[in-house]
Design a protein around this motif. Structure first.
Motif, short mmCIF file in Angstrom:
data_model
loop_
_atom_site.label_atom_id
_atom_site.label_comp_id
_atom_site.label_asym_id
_atom_site.label_seq_id
_atom_site.Cartn_x
_atom_site.Cartn_y
_atom_site.Cartn_z
N GLU A 72 42.06 44.25 63.77
CA GLU A 72 41.68 42.96 64.36
C GLU A 72 40.28 42.55 63.92
N SER B 65 40.26 41.49 60.43
CA SER B 65 40.95 40.22 60.25
C SER B 65 39.96 39.06 60.34
N GLU B 66 38.87 39.28 61.07
CA GLU B 66 37.84 38.25 61.22
C GLU B 66 36.93 38.19 59.99
N LEU C 177 40.28 44.25 54.74
CA LEU C 177 41.73 44.34 54.64
C LEU C 177 42.14 44.26 53.18
N PRO D 143 45.59 39.65 53.33
CA PRO D 143 45.49 38.76 54.50
C PRO D 143 46.77 38.79 55.34
N ALA E 130 46.45 40.43 58.75
CA ALA E 130 45.98 39.54 59.82
C ALA E 130 47.13 38.68 60.34
N ASP E 131 47.99 38.23 59.43
CA ASP E 131 49.16 37.43 59.84
C ASP E 131 50.07 38.25 60.74
#
Length: 116
Positions: free
Chosen positions: A26, A29-30, A75, A78, A81-82
């Motif tokens: 998480e 992901s930012e 990551l 991407p 994150a999805d």
């Protein structure tokens, strides 16, 4: 003979099956994070974070980059994150359904006031 796709998927989801790993993903992901930044956010011992980062690296979900004495992680895709966003959406729907069920149960309890 290669492993069936469902077996590979199961292994993938096992890798995600730890709260610290999910929290790390998480955060990443930012944006990219240094290990020191993650320590304050994840609130685990450095050795434990290191172990969890190693699991995620072995699964090719994250990659490390060294800049001097600082190690930062990002990551590898991407789509990770999805995947976390889809999981959040599914959980949100499930919890909303449970909240509705709880409200119905409370309303149906003997002596409960009628629903508004």
């Amino acid at each position: 003979m290669s492993a069936p796709l469902y077996q590979l998927k199961a292994e993938f989801f096992k890798t995600l099956g730890h709260p610290v790993r999910i929290r790390v993903l998480e955060l990443l992901s930012e944006r990219d994070h240094a290990v020191s930044e993650m320590l304050s956010e994840v609130a685990v011992e450095p050795a434990h974070l290191s172990q969890q980062l190693a699991v995620l690296r072995r699964a090719n979900l994250i990659v490390a980059r060294r800049e001097g004495s600082t190690v930062s992680y990002s990551l590898t895709s991407p789509q990770v994150a999805d995947l976390l966003a889809v999981a959040r959406s599914i959980l949100s729907g499930l919890l909303a359904g449970q909240a509705e069920l709880l409200a119905d149960l409370r309303a149906a309890a003997p002596g409960a006031p009628p629903p508004a």
